[in-house]
Design an enzyme around this catalytic site. Structure first.
Site, PDB file in Angstrom:
ATOM      1  CG  ASN A   1      -1.708   1.251   1.410  1.00 20.32           C
ATOM      2  OD1 ASN A   1      -1.794   2.063   0.493  1.00 20.32           O
ATOM      3  ND2 ASN A   1      -2.310   1.428   2.586  1.00 20.32           N
TER       4      ASN A   1
ATOM      5  CG  HIS B   1      -5.892   1.997   4.988  1.00 16.21           C
ATOM      6  ND1 HIS B   1      -5.483   2.952   5.891  1.00 16.21           N
ATOM      7  CD2 HIS B   1      -4.871   1.108   4.883  1.00 16.21           C
ATOM      8  CE1 HIS B   1      -4.259   2.647   6.304  1.00 16.21           C
ATOM      9  NE2 HIS B   1      -3.863   1.532   5.706  1.00 16.21           N
TER      10      HIS B   1
ATOM     11  CB  SER C   1       4.949  -1.789  11.822  1.00 14.90           C
ATOM     12  OG  SER C   1       4.534  -0.451  12.024  1.00 14.90           O
TER      13      SER C   1
ATOM     14  N   GLY D   1       2.181   2.304  10.620  1.00 19.96           N
ATOM     15  CA  GLY D   1       3.122   3.411  10.459  1.00 19.96           C
ATOM     16  C   GLY D   1       3.814   3.822  11.753  1.00 19.96           C
TER      17      GLY D   1
ATOM     18  CE  LYS E   1      -0.156   3.308   4.669  1.00 16.21           C
ATOM     19  NZ  LYS E   1      -0.121   3.407   6.101  1.00 16.21           N
TER      20      LYS E   1
ATOM     21  CD  GLU F   1      -2.980   5.589   6.599  1.00 20.15           C
ATOM     22  OE1 GLU F   1      -2.921   5.659   5.371  1.00 20.15           O
ATOM     23  OE2 GLU F   1      -2.071   5.063   7.293  1.00 20.15           O
TER      24      GLU F   1
ATOM     25  CD  GLU G   1      -3.646  -2.463   7.206  1.00 16.66           C
ATOM     26  OE1 GLU G   1      -2.537  -2.713   6.727  1.00 16.66           O
ATOM     27  OE2 GLU G   1      -4.248  -1.393   6.991  1.00 16.66           O
TER      28      GLU G   1
END
Ligand code: PGA
Length: 256
Positions: free
Chosen positions: A13, A99, A217, A177, A15, A101, A171
């Site tokens: 991904n 996701h 991560s 991150g 991003k 985010e 996730e």
């Protein structure tokens, strides 16, 4: 991993990283490193503006291209949005849905995810449906309830036939991150609870064939340990998918 019943899928991904030129360079660098991959599927979920270049650059390799989001309407007055048909026509195979985010910064809900999952499948795309708890939810010991709720709402009215096309990515938000990875046991426990939930919804045979990834991560160092968990069937990889040797090392771990 359990390769007997389901595909291992390693998905990057990217991003909001890489211009089309940079995307081309990175994929060209990855291609020889990924050429030996035998046992897993590889996907790169790139920004919309990189899709055309990425599809072209990945030709002749086993890398499939994915998108990171889409709108649930077919077309219309939705300034700035991209439809499933647009992605499909560009050669996209996978699309990340929900996701964290997107949920956090763009207020996406489980109901939005449900609409998107159904529209993606109808357009011939494979959704990578994300779920996961916040740190607070983990500390309050409601992780499994949170993840079950996300999955159940997002998969409402997805038929037993269509569920085969769905990939689930677990996730934990606190691991994304942050450099803080879930332990293999934590990842294994939640991925296995997700499969239990899928079993309740679709039966044992369908549930055991669904790929459930871990993300947060994941890197060259911890991938192998995470992937040895029986219910962790791959990874959704952010930071480490931006460096060819790191992504290749994760793919290599998935091939062991
Ligand atoms: P990360 O991101 O690997 O950089 O933690 C994972 C993701 O957000 O999909």
């Amino acid at each position: 991993m359990n390769r007997r019943y389901r595909k291992t899928i390693i998905a990057g991904n990217w991003k909001m990283n890489k211009t089309p030129l940079e995307a081309k360079t990175l994929i060209e660098e990855m291609k020889p490193l990924l050429a030996k991959c035998k046992w897993c599927e590889m996907v790169l979920c790139v920004p919309f503006t990189d899709i055309q270049t990425a599809v072209k650059s990945a030709r002749g390799s086993k890398i499939a291209i994915g998108a990171q989001n889409m709108h649930f309407e077919k077309s219309g007055a939705f300034t700035g949005e991209i439809s499933a048909d647009m992605l499909k026509e560009m050669g996209v195979k996978y699309v990340i849905i929900g996701h964290s985010e997107r949920r956090q910064y763009f207020n996406e809900t489980d109901i939005d995810c449900n609409k998107k999952v159904k529209v993606a499948i109808a357009a011939g795309l494979r959704p990578i449906l994300c779920c996961g708890e916040t740190l607070e939810e983990r500390e309050q010991d409601v992780t499994l309830e949170v993840v079950r709720k996300q999955i159940k709402i997002a998969l409402r009215d997805v038929s037993p036939d269509d569920i085969k096309k769905v990939v689930i990515a677990y996730e934990p938000i606190w691991a994304i991150g942050t450099g803080k990875t879930a332990t293999a046991e934590q990842a294994g426990e939640v991925c296995s609870a997700i499969r239990d939930c899928l079993r309740e919804l679709y039966g044992a045979r369908a549930a055991r064939a669904i790929t459930v990834q871990y993300g947060g991560s994941m890197n060259a160092k911890n991938a192998l340990e995470l992937l040895t968990q029986p219910d962790v069937d791959g990874g959704l990889i952010g930071g480490a998918s931006l460096k060819a040797p790191d992504f290749a090392a994760i793919v290599e771990a998935a091939n062991q």
